[in-house]
Design a protein around this motif. Sequence first.
Motif, PDB file in Angstrom:
ATOM      1  N   ARG A   1     -13.121  -0.398 -12.466  1.00  0.00           N
ATOM      2  CA  ARG A   1     -14.170   0.621 -12.567  1.00  0.00           C
ATOM      3  C   ARG A   1     -13.845   1.760 -11.618  1.00  0.00           C
ATOM      4  NH1 ARG A   1     -19.558  -2.286 -11.128  1.00  0.00           N
ATOM      5  NH2 ARG A   1     -20.246  -0.105 -11.193  1.00  0.00           N
ATOM      6  N   ARG A   2     -14.251   3.003 -12.037  1.00  0.00           N
ATOM      7  CA  ARG A   2     -13.975   4.175 -11.215  1.00  0.00           C
ATOM      8  C   ARG A   2     -14.705   4.125  -9.887  1.00  0.00           C
ATOM      9  NH1 ARG A   2     -12.106   8.898 -13.231  1.00  0.00           N
ATOM     10  NH2 ARG A   2     -13.456   9.985 -11.748  1.00  0.00           N
ATOM     11  N   ASP A   3     -15.940   3.595  -9.880  1.00  0.00           N
ATOM     12  CA  ASP A   3     -16.733   3.626  -8.664  1.00  0.00           C
ATOM     13  C   ASP A   3     -16.329   2.544  -7.672  1.00  0.00           C
ATOM     14  OD1 ASP A   3     -17.547   1.561 -10.183  1.00  0.00           O
ATOM     15  OD2 ASP A   3     -19.704   1.939 -10.027  1.00  0.00           O
ATOM     16  N   THR A   4     -15.340   1.700  -8.026  1.00  0.00           N
ATOM     17  CA  THR A   4     -14.897   0.654  -7.095  1.00  0.00           C
ATOM     18  C   THR A   4     -13.444   0.812  -6.705  1.00  0.00           C
ATOM     19  OG1 THR A   4     -14.316  -0.818  -8.926  1.00  0.00           O
ATOM     20  CG2 THR A   4     -16.560  -0.984  -8.041  1.00  0.00           C
ATOM     21  N   CYS A   5     -12.833   1.957  -7.029  1.00  0.00           N
ATOM     22  CA  CYS A   5     -11.407   2.139  -6.749  1.00  0.00           C
ATOM     23  C   CYS A   5     -11.137   3.611  -6.461  1.00  0.00           C
ATOM     24  CB  CYS A   5     -10.563   1.665  -7.930  1.00  0.00           C
ATOM     25  SG  CYS A   5      -8.786   1.709  -7.599  1.00  0.00           S
ATOM     26  N   GLU A   6     -10.479   3.887  -5.348  1.00  0.00           N
ATOM     27  CA  GLU A   6     -10.107   5.243  -4.971  1.00  0.00           C
ATOM     28  C   GLU A   6      -8.598   5.277  -4.729  1.00  0.00           C
ATOM     29  OE1 GLU A   6     -11.999   7.812  -4.900  1.00  0.00           O
ATOM     30  OE2 GLU A   6     -13.998   6.907  -5.061  1.00  0.00           O
ATOM     31  N   VAL A   7      -7.942   6.408  -5.064  1.00  0.00           N
ATOM     32  CA  VAL A   7      -6.498   6.578  -4.894  1.00  0.00           C
ATOM     33  C   VAL A   7      -6.260   7.442  -3.665  1.00  0.00           C
ATOM     34  CG1 VAL A   7      -4.363   7.445  -5.907  1.00  0.00           C
ATOM     35  CG2 VAL A   7      -6.108   6.366  -7.359  1.00  0.00           C
ATOM     36  N   ARG A   8      -5.375   6.977  -2.768  1.00  0.00           N
ATOM     37  CA  ARG A   8      -5.025   7.740  -1.580  1.00  0.00           C
ATOM     38  C   ARG A   8      -3.498   7.844  -1.490  1.00  0.00           C
ATOM     39  NH1 ARG A   8      -9.321   8.914  -2.356  1.00  0.00           N
ATOM     40  NH2 ARG A   8     -11.207   8.485  -1.128  1.00  0.00           N
ATOM     41  N   TRP A   9      -2.975   9.070  -1.730  1.00  0.00           N
ATOM     42  CA  TRP A   9      -1.541   9.329  -1.662  1.00  0.00           C
ATOM     43  C   TRP A   9      -1.090   9.375  -0.199  1.00  0.00           C
ATOM     44  CZ3 TRP A   9       2.084   9.464  -5.396  1.00  0.00           C
ATOM     45  CH2 TRP A   9       1.654   9.633  -6.722  1.00  0.00           C
ATOM     46  N   SER A  10       0.109   8.883   0.037  1.00  0.00           N
ATOM     47  CA  SER A  10       0.742   9.058   1.342  1.00  0.00           C
ATOM     48  C   SER A  10       1.513  10.373   1.328  1.00  0.00           C
ATOM     49  CB  SER A  10       1.684   7.888   1.631  1.00  0.00           C
ATOM     50  OG  SER A  10       2.818   7.965   0.774  1.00  0.00           O
ATOM     51  N   ASN A  11       2.188  10.676   2.414  1.00  0.00           N
ATOM     52  CA  ASN A  11       3.027  11.870   2.472  1.00  0.00           C
ATOM     53  C   ASN A  11       4.399  11.623   1.862  1.00  0.00           C
ATOM     54  OD1 ASN A  11       1.143  13.582   3.866  1.00  0.00           O
ATOM     55  ND2 ASN A  11       1.461  12.254   5.637  1.00  0.00           N
ATOM     56  N   SER A  12       4.612  10.424   1.349  1.00  0.00           N
ATOM     57  CA  SER A  12       5.842  10.088   0.632  1.00  0.00           C
ATOM     58  C   SER A  12       5.596  10.279  -0.859  1.00  0.00           C
ATOM     59  CB  SER A  12       6.238   8.640   0.935  1.00  0.00           C
ATOM     60  OG  SER A  12       7.354   8.266   0.157  1.00  0.00           O
ATOM     61  N   ASP A  13       6.669  10.370  -1.644  1.00  0.00           N
ATOM     62  CA  ASP A  13       6.515  10.687  -3.062  1.00  0.00           C
ATOM     63  C   ASP A  13       5.838   9.573  -3.841  1.00  0.00           C
ATOM     64  OD1 ASP A  13       7.582  13.130  -2.713  1.00  0.00           O
ATOM     65  OD2 ASP A  13       9.557  12.670  -3.564  1.00  0.00           O
ATOM     66  N   THR A  14       6.235   8.325  -3.597  1.00  0.00           N
ATOM     67  CA  THR A  14       5.788   7.250  -4.481  1.00  0.00           C
ATOM     68  C   THR A  14       4.991   6.168  -3.764  1.00  0.00           C
ATOM     69  OG1 THR A  14       7.912   6.114  -4.148  1.00  0.00           O
ATOM     70  CG2 THR A  14       7.733   7.605  -6.045  1.00  0.00           C
ATOM     71  N   LEU A  15       4.585   6.398  -2.532  1.00  0.00           N
ATOM     72  CA  LEU A  15       3.808   5.418  -1.784  1.00  0.00           C
ATOM     73  C   LEU A  15       2.319   5.760  -1.932  1.00  0.00           C
ATOM     74  CD1 LEU A  15       3.845   2.959   0.108  1.00  0.00           C
ATOM     75  CD2 LEU A  15       3.967   4.565   2.040  1.00  0.00           C
ATOM     76  N   VAL A  16       1.550   4.815  -2.542  1.00  0.00           N
ATOM     77  CA  VAL A  16       0.152   5.074  -2.886  1.00  0.00           C
ATOM     78  C   VAL A  16      -0.691   3.901  -2.411  1.00  0.00           C
ATOM     79  CG1 VAL A  16      -1.462   5.660  -4.731  1.00  0.00           C
ATOM     80  CG2 VAL A  16       0.951   6.278  -4.945  1.00  0.00           C
ATOM     81  N   ALA A  17      -1.903   4.221  -1.960  1.00  0.00           N
ATOM     82  CA  ALA A  17      -2.875   3.185  -1.588  1.00  0.00           C
ATOM     83  C   ALA A  17      -4.046   3.244  -2.553  1.00  0.00           C
ATOM     84  CB  ALA A  17      -3.355   3.392  -0.157  1.00  0.00           C
ATOM     85  N   PHE A  18      -4.484   2.067  -3.023  1.00  0.00           N
ATOM     86  CA  PHE A  18      -5.644   1.953  -3.890  1.00  0.00           C
ATOM     87  C   PHE A  18      -6.745   1.267  -3.083  1.00  0.00           C
ATOM     88  CE2 PHE A  18      -1.934   2.118  -6.570  1.00  0.00           C
ATOM     89  CZ  PHE A  18      -2.289   3.025  -7.557  1.00  0.00           C
ATOM     90  N   VAL A  19      -7.858   1.969  -2.872  1.00  0.00           N
ATOM     91  CA  VAL A  19      -8.941   1.478  -2.021  1.00  0.00           C
ATOM     92  C   VAL A  19      -9.992   0.827  -2.904  1.00  0.00           C
ATOM     93  CG1 VAL A  19     -10.672   2.087  -0.291  1.00  0.00           C
ATOM     94  CG2 VAL A  19      -8.490   3.328  -0.384  1.00  0.00           C
ATOM     95  N   THR A  20     -10.201  -0.485  -2.708  1.00  0.00           N
ATOM     96  CA  THR A  20     -11.299  -1.184  -3.358  1.00  0.00           C
ATOM     97  C   THR A  20     -12.236  -1.694  -2.272  1.00  0.00           C
ATOM     98  OG1 THR A  20     -10.294  -3.378  -3.336  1.00  0.00           O
ATOM     99  CG2 THR A  20      -9.679  -1.909  -5.155  1.00  0.00           C
ATOM    100  N   SER A  21     -13.375  -2.192  -2.661  1.00  0.00           N
ATOM    101  CA  SER A  21     -14.339  -2.659  -1.661  1.00  0.00           C
ATOM    102  C   SER A  21     -13.858  -3.920  -0.944  1.00  0.00           C
ATOM    103  CB  SER A  21     -15.688  -2.920  -2.333  1.00  0.00           C
ATOM    104  OG  SER A  21     -15.550  -3.922  -3.341  1.00  0.00           O
ATOM    105  N   GLN A  22     -12.998  -4.717  -1.593  1.00  0.00           N
ATOM    106  CA  GLN A  22     -12.581  -5.982  -1.013  1.00  0.00           C
ATOM    107  C   GLN A  22     -11.256  -5.886  -0.249  1.00  0.00           C
ATOM    108  OE1 GLN A  22     -14.672  -8.601  -1.301  1.00  0.00           O
ATOM    109  NE2 GLN A  22     -16.029  -7.176  -2.414  1.00  0.00           N
TER     110      GLN A  22
END
Length: 741
Positions: A372-393
């Motif tokens: 669901r959109r309201d339970t997941c946020e995308v946070r890019w790093s300063n690198s090209d392909t390193l990504v963090a996905f923020v969930t509540s858990q």
Amino acid sequence: MRIRRILYIALLLTFMIVGCDKPAKKTTPKKIRSEVPTQEKIIPDQKQQEKAAEEKPALPIPSGKTRKELAEEKISQVRKLFAALKQKRENLKEDMDKINAEIQLSIDDIKAERQKTGLKESDEAIKDINIEASLKAIQKAHAYLDIVTEEIQLVEKSRAEVKGAEKQLRLDILMLTRRDEAEIDRMITDLDLVITRIQPDAQKLIFENKAHTLMPLPEIYDKYILEEERKKEQELEKERQRQRELEQKRDLESKRQEEEQQRKLLEARRQEQERQRLAAIKARQEEEARQKQKIIDEANRIKLAEERAKEAARRQVEREEQQRADAIRRAAEAERQQKAAAARRAAQAEAEIAHVKIISPAYTDYIPGCNRRDTCEVRWSNSDTLVAFVTSQKIIIKEMSQGATSEIERFDHDQYFIDAAWSPDNKKMALLATHYCELERGTKATTLSVWSFDGGRSVYSTDLPCNREMRIISWRGNHILIHTSVVQGIFLDSTEDSPVYIVNPSSNSNQATSPFRAFSVVWKDDKSFFYGQTRTIGLYDLNSRKTVAQLNECPKDADATLYYTFCPSSIKVLRMTYDSNRLAAFVNTKDDNKISVWNTQTLNKVFWFGSDLPDFFWWNAALLYVVPARTLYKVDTVAKKLYELQFTTELPQRYYTDQIRFPNKPHLFIDKGTELPLLHEKTGSARGTVFVKSTKSSNTVAALTCEFNLKNPMIAWQPKSHYALAIDAGQVCMWRVADIN
């Protein structure tokens, strides 16, 4: 004898007029029922008066006047007597009108009392004290009315006699010189009798005491009350009789008209039968003539038809041959035109999409917990392909190019993650976790922790007041900014100010500082940031921990051409965006909304314009792009002009462009639709497609295809503009977009 009487009347008239000028002796009026001798009993009859006149000797003639002069004087006196009688008649009629008015007032009172009490019968009505009083008033007025009527009759009779005497006296004057003395004396004697009889009638008193009997009250009631009702009833009966007669007349007239109508119908029917008979005779004759002519015409027609058929057959052969030739020619031309049009459309479509890049995903993946959109946020790093996905858990770390995955679990199971931010060197991550603050009591707090990827542990932690709306603005240099207004470039719908928290994880202190409250916050550089408050924008320096500059939306000496010359206290600086010494601030009041443009080097406001609440606004050199309510405006802050950009498809909603701003390519954004149908056909095999559009050309410049269904995707752009990522229901597609212009 007659002339003498007239002369005598004139002589006595002189003395009478002199006597009438004296005031009349007041007499006490007697009761209306008293019996007094009437005037007729006082005045002797005509014969006795004439006899007395004959026996009365002739009056001496005044010295110095001839008999003719005396007669002329007498005729003048007779005229004055006539005028006095006329005045008395008018007075009597005026009195009669007043008496009748009084009678009518009493009648109205009786009617009102009858209406009030409901008394209808005369015997019962007379017993009512109010009705009886009114009846007695009418009774007396009726008696006075009879007396006045008699007086009027006497005055009219006297006026007629005086008028006749005047006419005769004028004639006698003409013949006066031819009369003898005895005849003149006899005339004066006759005049004396007339004056004696008429003079009482010319007195100014209305009437003398006369005998009149009062009419009984029942008769008064019958005459003035019941008589009117009987008249009304008679009138109603007459009206009903008239209506019955009219009804009878109408019935008779209706019957007569019906008989007349029947007669007319019979006559019309007879005439119609006669007409039909004559028409039938005429029709038979015409039919016989037509049959004869038909035989002739048919013979001529057959002959002419045979000739025309031969000519038509010849022309038909020629026409069919020409039509076949034309059809072959048109078919060939249509086929040629269709091929040319198809070729042109194909060439045009190919030309339209020739510049459009169709890009397949560089990486795909599935992220559990991001359904669901309201339970997941995308946070890019300063690198090209390193990504963090923020969930509540948990926080899920993906290295998309290598497929490597790591996770950061919650430190406290009573808390849940609400945000995360990368450090500038990508070696650490700030984690923000909180509780359900409004449902819990005690010392529960929102916690900011710093996770080190080198040691795989938390190296810093500080507690903040419990607030589920807090977000990490970003981590720049050595400082982390936390507020409730904006998250990773996405504005939150907040119109209330809140504390700004500054955290320095590299310091020895683990306490966050909160120097002020603000409506909005935006970084200027690694060492300072702008914050929006009521009526002002401040620039806070992190090294000195002071506000080093202030932009006043409401200066006392403001330029009248710029924004407000006076400002209400309700002004709020809700949103800001900064780039290269240019600051744009969305300012809200209770009456309207504005966007102010500031030069942060000179601290001057250079431009302002009206705008609705922007979902996004960002800088591209001196151009400011504003997106309020799915409409894109380009603002030239140097020329101070605003342009609305036109697109063939509607702009995306906010959820489709969560990071519409590109650091290096701010003229690009992503939309789910395109103006190019052929591009849909070429990308039809992909289950999900989004399109990249340019604000420069207003056209689609790239199509990003995905093997997953992108029904309601969340879009995230890599800060260096090398990659774009879409996630929907946990499915992730990541494209390389560095070459899109």
